[in-house]
Design a protein around this motif. Structure first.
Motif, PDB file in Angstrom:
ATOM      1  N   CYS A 159       0.803  -1.230   0.000  1.00  0.00           N
ATOM      2  CA  CYS A 159       0.000   0.000   0.000  1.00  0.00           C
ATOM      3  C   CYS A 159       0.838   1.283   0.000  1.00  0.00           C
ATOM      4  O   CYS A 159       2.048   1.260   0.014  1.00  0.00           O
ATOM      5  CB  CYS A 159      -0.979  -0.012   1.176  1.00  0.00           C
ATOM      6  SG  CYS A 159      -2.458   0.994   0.859  1.00  0.00           S
ATOM      7  N   CYS A 203      -2.170  -3.789  -4.204  1.00  0.00           N
ATOM      8  CA  CYS A 203      -2.986  -3.159  -3.172  1.00  0.00           C
ATOM      9  C   CYS A 203      -3.897  -2.143  -3.868  1.00  0.00           C
ATOM     10  O   CYS A 203      -4.264  -2.331  -5.038  1.00  0.00           O
ATOM     11  CB  CYS A 203      -2.103  -2.566  -2.091  1.00  0.00           C
ATOM     12  SG  CYS A 203      -2.982  -2.332  -0.515  1.00  0.00           S
ATOM     13  N   CYS A 204      -4.251  -1.064  -3.183  1.00  0.00           N
ATOM     14  CA  CYS A 204      -5.280  -0.140  -3.656  1.00  0.00           C
ATOM     15  C   CYS A 204      -5.119   0.213  -5.143  1.00  0.00           C
ATOM     16  O   CYS A 204      -4.034   0.553  -5.601  1.00  0.00           O
ATOM     17  CB  CYS A 204      -5.278   1.147  -2.837  1.00  0.00           C
ATOM     18  SG  CYS A 204      -5.329   0.833  -1.072  1.00  0.00           S
ATOM     19  N   ASN A 232       0.475  -0.252  -4.562  1.00  0.00           N
ATOM     20  CA  ASN A 232      -0.742   0.335  -5.116  1.00  0.00           C
ATOM     21  C   ASN A 232      -0.570   0.498  -6.624  1.00  0.00           C
ATOM     22  O   ASN A 232       0.543   0.448  -7.139  1.00  0.00           O
ATOM     23  CB  ASN A 232      -0.969   1.727  -4.519  1.00  0.00           C
ATOM     24  CG  ASN A 232      -1.557   1.654  -3.112  1.00  0.00           C
ATOM     25  OD1 ASN A 232      -1.802   0.554  -2.604  1.00  0.00           O
ATOM     26  ND2 ASN A 232      -1.764   2.814  -2.510  1.00  0.00           N
TER      27      ASN A 232
HETATM   28 ZN   LIG Z   1      -3.720  -0.203  -0.155  1.00  0.00          ZN
END
Ligand SMILES: [Zn+2]
Ligand SMILES: [Zn+2]
Ligand SMILES: [Zn+2]
Lengths: 581, 581
Positions: free
Chosen positions: B216, B282-283, B243
């Motif tokens: 992240c 991740c994001c 990310n």
């Molecule tokens: Zn994340």
């Protein structure tokens, strides 16, 4: 140079005599002549009234003395000038020997040429130079020698520098004539020039004399503590001639001495207990005192003494045992410092004196003196520095001088027992070092190298051991040598452990070691850290001395701590940490 | 305590898988749900819209992932309270596992329970206690375990203390469940709580987890330098989930991530080069990103990494290699100090904080903390001191605590890799030490004694070597042990050379050593001198650390110099001498 025609008494024979039994000197001359009404310079009697001198000396011979002194106490050129004596110096001294010989005729009595002060202090305290004093003594001694004295006694001298001049003068005339060298001290065991008994004796142990002693100023009881130290520190036979107490002026203007012959004799037993080899009397003692004493004490064998085996370095006023560790301050070193060098060339010694004081405050025991730029200097630069430091009662010096001629001039001028820094292990350099050590006294720093620095510790130790053998064969005990196994800059050659190993090998052979510590960290940051860490390892291996920067508090602390670890108590411990800059 | 009914994946099997080839994690959940129009707390979907969760996870399974995360990122009691979610915690987590299992049905995909922050900082920065956080994580983990997860991933955590609580909570439930532990860092490699990647990894090397990684906040390119350090420092398999770049708010209020699937896949190659064992997104990463990446990179074998073999100690914010020498400040020690003890009992930590700051200025690397008077204290005294020191970003601590219970409470509270000071070589004490070292991490000071101190160096070394064998057999490498061969007061027992010899023997066996230096000079004058000299000898023999008085400038200098002598450059050398008190 004097040529001895008939060798009457060699030094070896002389020492042989002392080994057999106690020998006796005569008593006073001046006070005896004055008692009989004479007023004036007593050496004039050698010309004007030989009979009077003869009678007194005959009385001493009959009292049983072994050595008769010539009536020449003041018979040196300078003193006679001061006393306004116009008779020829040669006649006074020559006659003195002849009269003494006559008095001693057919008896087993030896004649000692009596030498005392010129009455002038040598520079820096007085106006005459060391060489002038030397010449004055040489002139007188040469006459005495030619007249046939069996030996010399130098007495009632309160300046060690003057004593040294007298000794060298005589010894340069004859290297096989016995010399008894006395200094005179106050009750506290310090001469008027600030030299202690210990300083006197530890230098005289080195100088080329046969007997070390003291005379005059003090009555027997007062002289006991002074002589006790001579007895402890002297590695040579010892002698003593006390006064018969303090002189007291009577109403008629004449002087009497308060110690009776009985009391004198009884008191003199103490000196026999302390192992004195030669005993006599100074001011106030009469043939009666001497006769009674000799009968009372007898011509017995001298007692054995317990001689202190420690080594010391000293200046005129300060003495330091080389044990447990000698801290030699490095700061009086002009190498590479333009401003400092300029001042030295101008004989401006302000900075040097300042550095001497600072380093002493920081805990130095000895001051290394390296004037650098020797090619641009004359010997007067060295003698100036030595005298200026002497004036401020500096610490003992380590004379860090490259040129042999400068070293000798410096040693002549130096008062005390210095460190001679340094000699390599090359035979030609060792020969020069031997000459200087014998003639002027001192301790030698011996570099573990000839032309090149050996790479391994074993080689460095080996080269030093061989050099020490050579020195010992030539009369320089290894106790007088501190071997420097050479510290190189860690930046250039990373061999600090070679130095440490060499210290280990040398120490285990009972050889003293010394290093130039700061060389290690030359050109490095935080030199103090490196120096202190290295020094701890060196002391752990047995290092005995180091030339170092006394401003480095860590280094000073490490010395104290390293010795503590070895269970060595430092009495001067306060110096190690109470005076950080 | 959870009882695993069917063992699906042991830790050994898990590591076996990673050894075969790179394994892939899935991508984002939140950003995917938001992209499809959902607004709110995504864990609610586990109850309100299982189909939506199932669809996304199915897409990840079809993309080819090896591990599917449960949709439980925020599903811990504290976070759900903050988010005002009223559904039962148990249902949310239980359903998440069931949905994931359905999505993974008949595929070779393992389910990892996803754990993240409670959203509250633990004391001293926040209000909740370590034990509260631990309980929260334990509650959630137990549900996930009971529901049948194959392992855990703790992710997007920026506080090392919280991470530690989560790890201990899971591990206390099951000692054979795989745990992947991630922390989240800023671009500079430091988390928002001031913990660097190096601090995180070197503690996680000790803690009982299986994979160390990060996720992240950063896009792949930004994560490269962070992951590079993980790759260098981690002694365990490593994992990474970047990310898809920074989120950008669009005009319609929705968010897009700027890294395309192609760019993401290409960037991820760098992590394979750096030896990553597990890779995911991740994001902002979608099933499309993950599918493309897995196809592009392939299920290849992981590259070998060059792992740094150094050891470190750390606090939350400061890390120090144990090499070349660890300076442990001794001053926070209340033994025998009445005033100090009173303040500690009153939980007045002013003086402790002051001593921490001073010692750091003086060049300490670690602070020894000894509160003395343990009989009069409670564990809250220890946690208070640790938290107050943590607040001022203190140096790493050496927890010098006698009572085992206090030691464990202190270790729980401590953030970083401490020194556990100390254990004797008695088996019962070693067993306790092993438990603490495995559970909390750290380095052990091992005293060379059982009930009595052996007299000889050989005995001391032998007893320590045997203890180290026992520790190694129990999973504690000797690199984590510093043997203290015991320094006794020189005044009482003069055996400093026994200690030095023991250091020599131990060092030659590659064993770290540490001493309590000041004990040497207890009750002596000029302790600094003694301590510094002794330390130089110890470091010369290979000493690796010492608890000492950092105000002693000589001692600090000697450390620097001793290491320089050994050719060791100290980068922090300025600290050694620019900050004398
Ligand atoms: Zn994340
Ligand atoms: Zn006299
Ligand atoms: Zn994520």
């Amino acid at each position: 140079m004097y040529d001895r025609v008939v060798v009457i008494l060699t030094r070896k024979e002389f020492l042989g005599l002392l080994n057999e039994r106690i020998h006796y000197l005569d008593g006073a001359y001046g006070t005896e002549f004055f008692r009989s009404g004479f007023k004036g310079v007593i050496e004039i009697l050698n010309i004007e009234n030989k009979e009077m001198v003869y009678s007194l000396q005959k009385a001493y011979v009959e009292a049983g003395v072994d050595f008769l002194l010539t009536n020449t106490f003041s018979a040196n050129r300078l003193k006679l000038e001061t006393l306004k004596v116009n008779y020829d110096l040669r006649d006074i001294n020559y006659n003195a020997v002849k009269i003494a010989k006559m008095a001693a005729a057919n008896k087993n009595v030896y004649i000692l040429g009596d030498i005392s002060s010129t009455g002038h202090f040598i520079k820096p305290f007085g106006e005459i130079s060391f060489n002038e004093a030397y010449d004055v003594f040489k002139e007188q001694s040469e006459i005495l020698l030619n007249a046939g004295v069996d030996g010399f006694i130098i007495e009632t001298i309160s300046d060690l520098k003057e004593l040294k001049a007298a000794i060298l003068a005589i010894r340069d005339l004859d290297d096989d004539i016995p010399i008894i060298a006395h200094m005179t001290f106050n009750k506290n065991g310090v001469s008027v020039t600030g030299t202690s008994v210990e300083i006197f004796v530890t230098l005289l142990n080195d100088l080329d004399v046969d007997v070390i002693g003291t005379n005059c100023t003090l009555a027997p009881e007062e002289l006991v503590p002074v002589f006790k130290k001579i007895s402890e520190y002297s590695k040579k036979p010892v002698s003593v001639e006390p006064n018969a107490g303090k002189p007291r002026l009577q109403r008629d203007g004449s002087v009497i001495y308060k110690v009776s012959r009985e009391r004198f004799a009884i008191c003199m037993e103490d000196f026999i207990e302390m192992g004195s080899n030669i005993i006599g009397g100074c001011c106030g003692t009469s043939p009666d005192h001497i006769k009674f004493m000799i009968e009372f004490l007898g011509k017995v064998k001298s007692k054995k003494r317990n001689i202190l085996l420690k080594e010391f370095v000293s200046s005129r006023t300060k003495i330091k045992s080389t044990e447990p560790f000698l801290i030699i301050g490095e700061k009086i070193n002009a190498s590479g410092k333009k401003n400092f060098q300029r001042k030295i060339r101008e004989k401006n010694t302000e900075k040097i004196v300042e550095l001497a004081i600072t380093q002493e405050q920081e805990g130095a025991h000895v001051l290394d003196v390296n004037l650098g730029i020797e090619k641009l200097l004359e010997s007067s630069h060295f003698t100036t520095v030595i005298n200026e430091l002497d004036k401020v009662s500096s610490l003992p010096l380590s004379l860090d001088i490259q040129q042999y001629e400068f070293m000798e001039e410096a040693l002549k001028e130096y008062v005390g027992r210095p460190i001679i820094n340094s000699s390599t292990c090359k035979t030609e350099q060792l020969d020069k070092a031997i000459y200087l050590l014998k003639r002027y006294g001192g301790i030698l720093i011996l570099l573990t190298m000839k032309d090149k620095i050996p790479k391994t510790a074993k080689e460095r130790a080996e080269i030093a051991k061989n050099a020490i053998k050579y020195l010992e064969k030539n009369g320089i005990n290894k106790e007088r040598v501190f071997v420097d196994p050479l510290v190189l800059p860690i930046g250039a050659k990373k061999d600090p452990y070679v130095t440490i190993e060499a210290i280990n090998i040398l120490s285990r052979s009972g050889i003293n070691t010394s290093i130039g510590l700061s060389n290690l960290s030359f050109g490095m940051p935080n030199r103090e850290a490196l120096n202190s860490a290295f020094l701890a390892l060196c002391i752990n291996e047995g290092l005995s001395a180091a030339i170092l920067n006394t401003s480095e508090r860590s280094t000073m602390n490490v010395i104290f701590g390293s010795l503590m670890l070895k269970g060595i108590e430092i009495t001067e411990k306060k110096k190690f940490f109470e005076n950080p800059i």
